[in-house]
Motif scaffolding. Structure first.
Motif, PDB file in Angstrom:
ATOM      1  N   VAL A 190       0.846  -1.206   0.000  1.00 25.77           N
ATOM      2  CA  VAL A 190       0.000   0.000   0.000  1.00 25.77           C
ATOM      3  C   VAL A 190       0.875   1.248   0.000  1.00 25.77           C
ATOM      4  O   VAL A 190       0.675   2.169  -0.785  1.00 25.77           O
ATOM      5  CB  VAL A 190      -0.936  -0.002   1.220  1.00 25.77           C
ATOM      6  CG1 VAL A 190      -1.743   1.282   1.271  1.00 25.77           C
ATOM      7  CG2 VAL A 190      -1.851  -1.215   1.185  1.00 25.77           C
ATOM      8  N   VAL A 191       1.892   1.243   0.846  1.00 27.21           N
ATOM      9  CA  VAL A 191       2.761   2.414   0.950  1.00 27.21           C
ATOM     10  C   VAL A 191       3.637   2.548  -0.291  1.00 27.21           C
ATOM     11  O   VAL A 191       3.749   3.618  -0.888  1.00 27.21           O
ATOM     12  CB  VAL A 191       3.635   2.328   2.215  1.00 27.21           C
ATOM     13  CG1 VAL A 191       4.634   3.477   2.254  1.00 27.21           C
ATOM     14  CG2 VAL A 191       2.754   2.351   3.457  1.00 27.21           C
ATOM     15  N   SER A 199       1.574   3.263  -3.691  1.00 28.57           N
ATOM     16  CA  SER A 199       0.830   4.509  -3.845  1.00 28.57           C
ATOM     17  C   SER A 199       1.673   5.539  -4.580  1.00 28.57           C
ATOM     18  O   SER A 199       2.867   5.680  -4.329  1.00 28.57           O
ATOM     19  CB  SER A 199       0.447   5.079  -2.473  1.00 28.57           C
ATOM     20  OG  SER A 199      -0.420   4.195  -1.791  1.00 28.57           O
ATOM     21  N   PHE A 241      -1.113  16.306  -6.968  1.00 29.96           N
ATOM     22  CA  PHE A 241      -0.960  15.817  -5.602  1.00 29.96           C
ATOM     23  C   PHE A 241       0.509  15.915  -5.241  1.00 29.96           C
ATOM     24  O   PHE A 241       1.380  15.542  -6.039  1.00 29.96           O
ATOM     25  CB  PHE A 241      -1.452  14.369  -5.496  1.00 29.96           C
ATOM     26  CG  PHE A 241      -1.122  13.715  -4.187  1.00 29.96           C
ATOM     27  CD1 PHE A 241      -1.574  14.245  -2.991  1.00 29.96           C
ATOM     28  CD2 PHE A 241      -0.351  12.566  -4.145  1.00 29.96           C
ATOM     29  CE1 PHE A 241      -1.273  13.649  -1.781  1.00 29.96           C
ATOM     30  CE2 PHE A 241      -0.038  11.953  -2.951  1.00 29.96           C
ATOM     31  CZ  PHE A 241      -0.498  12.500  -1.763  1.00 29.96           C
ATOM     32  N   SER A 253       6.372  17.439  -0.424  1.00 27.95           N
ATOM     33  CA  SER A 253       7.164  16.524   0.412  1.00 27.95           C
ATOM     34  C   SER A 253       8.188  15.828  -0.470  1.00 27.95           C
ATOM     35  O   SER A 253       7.846  15.276  -1.517  1.00 27.95           O
ATOM     36  CB  SER A 253       6.255  15.482   1.074  1.00 27.95           C
ATOM     37  OG  SER A 253       5.355  16.091   1.975  1.00 27.95           O
ATOM     38  N   LEU A 263       9.095   8.233  -0.287  1.00 22.80           N
ATOM     39  CA  LEU A 263       9.175   9.571   0.271  1.00 22.80           C
ATOM     40  C   LEU A 263      10.296   9.610   1.315  1.00 22.80           C
ATOM     41  O   LEU A 263      10.686   8.579   1.845  1.00 22.80           O
ATOM     42  CB  LEU A 263       7.845   9.948   0.946  1.00 22.80           C
ATOM     43  CG  LEU A 263       6.686  10.357   0.040  1.00 22.80           C
ATOM     44  CD1 LEU A 263       5.388  10.427   0.844  1.00 22.80           C
ATOM     45  CD2 LEU A 263       6.953  11.698  -0.639  1.00 22.80           C
ATOM     46  N   ILE A 315      -1.001   7.888   5.782  1.00 22.47           N
ATOM     47  CA  ILE A 315       0.039   6.871   5.937  1.00 22.47           C
ATOM     48  C   ILE A 315       1.382   7.571   6.114  1.00 22.47           C
ATOM     49  O   ILE A 315       1.573   8.700   5.663  1.00 22.47           O
ATOM     50  CB  ILE A 315       0.097   5.898   4.742  1.00 22.47           C
ATOM     51  CG1 ILE A 315       0.378   6.640   3.434  1.00 22.47           C
ATOM     52  CG2 ILE A 315      -1.181   5.108   4.638  1.00 22.47           C
ATOM     53  CD1 ILE A 315       0.573   5.722   2.243  1.00 22.47           C
ATOM     54  N   THR A 316       2.289   6.896   6.804  1.00 30.47           N
ATOM     55  CA  THR A 316       3.618   7.451   7.058  1.00 30.47           C
ATOM     56  C   THR A 316       4.562   7.046   5.940  1.00 30.47           C
ATOM     57  O   THR A 316       4.502   5.923   5.441  1.00 30.47           O
ATOM     58  CB  THR A 316       4.152   6.932   8.399  1.00 30.47           C
ATOM     59  OG1 THR A 316       3.238   7.325   9.431  1.00 30.47           O
ATOM     60  CG2 THR A 316       5.528   7.515   8.714  1.00 30.47           C
ATOM     61  N   THR A 349       4.070  12.419   6.180  1.00 30.13           N
ATOM     62  CA  THR A 349       2.886  11.594   5.987  1.00 30.13           C
ATOM     63  C   THR A 349       2.205  12.006   4.686  1.00 30.13           C
ATOM     64  O   THR A 349       2.456  13.096   4.169  1.00 30.13           O
ATOM     65  CB  THR A 349       1.880  11.746   7.137  1.00 30.13           C
ATOM     66  OG1 THR A 349       1.490  13.123   7.235  1.00 30.13           O
ATOM     67  CG2 THR A 349       2.489  11.299   8.445  1.00 30.13           C
ATOM     68  N   MET A 350       1.391  11.145   4.167  1.00 30.33           N
ATOM     69  CA  MET A 350       0.637  11.486   2.960  1.00 30.33           C
ATOM     70  C   MET A 350      -0.748  10.868   3.038  1.00 30.33           C
ATOM     71  O   MET A 350      -0.989   9.949   3.821  1.00 30.33           O
ATOM     72  CB  MET A 350       1.354  11.007   1.697  1.00 30.33           C
ATOM     73  CG  MET A 350       1.522   9.511   1.594  1.00 30.33           C
ATOM     74  SD  MET A 350       2.089   8.964  -0.044  1.00 30.33           S
ATOM     75  CE  MET A 350       0.520   8.768  -0.887  1.00 30.33           C
ATOM     76  N   LEU A 390      -3.498   8.595   1.936  1.00 32.30           N
ATOM     77  CA  LEU A 390      -3.567   7.318   1.234  1.00 32.30           C
ATOM     78  C   LEU A 390      -4.425   7.420  -0.022  1.00 32.30           C
ATOM     79  O   LEU A 390      -4.048   6.932  -1.092  1.00 32.30           O
ATOM     80  CB  LEU A 390      -4.138   6.252   2.175  1.00 32.30           C
ATOM     81  CG  LEU A 390      -4.379   4.866   1.579  1.00 32.30           C
ATOM     82  CD1 LEU A 390      -3.086   4.251   1.097  1.00 32.30           C
ATOM     83  CD2 LEU A 390      -5.045   3.970   2.611  1.00 32.30           C
TER      84      LEU A 390
END
Lengths: 131, 134
Positions: free
Chosen positions: A23-24, A27, A45, A64, A130, B20-21, B28-29, B31
């Motif tokens: 998921v992380v 994305s 985004f 970010s 990130l 989510i981290t 964080t962003m 999801l």
């Protein structure tokens, strides 16, 4: 206060489980849809601003930062005319010349090799880590 | 190791915002923003090999395909990126942009100024969509 869950796996009620790393990692960390003619963002985004660096040359600045410059970029263009436009994410005449942690370059050009062009629809997505 | 078993994730403060981290732990962003809202792998006749959030397809014209979404996007300001493989000239990646709708998007295959089909055997196109669902 918002709730917080720390977990390694998410499982659906149907029994299909997936590691939260998918998921992380799966994305998109940024995306941008902009008009190259006016250098104006339509939708985005994790994008703080867009630089217009000349005909067919842009810089997408991230809110970010990524952890390094080794992230994946994919993109597409819609010329709005009969030409086919290519999109590139590196160029010697851009700053940064290649993707950095805080920004990535976008170059759009005529696929026939006739030079740089602005694309009516310029779309890009970033996947990676990130910071 | 911890595990969550659930069918649905909903933000507590805001239903459409689950945070989510980052991998590095620095930020964080949201999801929802990062998740692909649809994707497809298809052949020249617009037959789907696999897909997500696509209700139907149309082989519009030579080198042009339309993909209707099961759940519509919030606007037309989303991104569509992808590529095509095994076209007749083995060259192109075009994306229709003149006809983006909240409920559908097109992809195109061009060579020069003309449309070009995928080859019948083994040709494929792929694309994915990011942006806001309605």
């Amino acid at each position: 206060m918002a709730g917080k869950i720390i977990a390694d796996t998410i499982e659906t009620g149907a029994g299909a489980d997936i590691s939260t790393s998918y998921v992380v990692n799966g994305s998109a960390k940024a995306f941008a849809n902009f008009d190259g003619n006016t250098a104006s963002l339509r939708g985005s985004f994790n994008v703080s601003s867009l630089d217009d660096d000349g005909l067919g040359l842009f810089g997408v600045n991230l809110t970010s930062s990524m952890s390094d410059g080794n992230y994946n970029l994919s993109g597409g263009t819609g010329s709005g005319d009969t030409n086919v436009h290519h999109i590139h994410f590196a160029a010697t005449n851009l700053s940064p010349t290649t993707p950095s942690t805080s920004a990535y370059p976008v170059k759009t050009a005529n696929a026939g090799g006739a030079g740089l062009l602005d694309s009516l629809y310029t779309m890009s997505e970033a996947h990676g880590d990130l910071a | 190791m911890s595990e969550i078993i659930t069918d649905k994730l909903t933000g507590k403060t805001s239903a459409g915002d689950v945070t989510i981290t980052s991998e590095g732990g620095a930020v964080t962003m949201q999801l929802q923003q990062g998740v692909a809202k649809s994707w497809a792998k298809f052949d020249n006749s617009a037959t789907l090999a696999d897909s997500f959030n696509i209700s139907s397809t149309v082989d519009v014209l030579t080198g042009q395909w339309r993909f209707s979404k099961t759940n519509s996007m919030a606007s037309t300001d989303y991104t569509v990126v992808g590529t095509n493989g095994y076209t007749i000239s083995n060259f192109n990646t075009g994306h229709n942009t003149n006809a983006i709708e909240s409920s559908a998007n097109h992809t195109q295959s061009k060579f020069g100024a003309g449309w070009e089909d995928l080859v019948a055997l083994g040709g494929y196109g792929m694309h994915n969509v990011h942006g806001d669902l309605a």
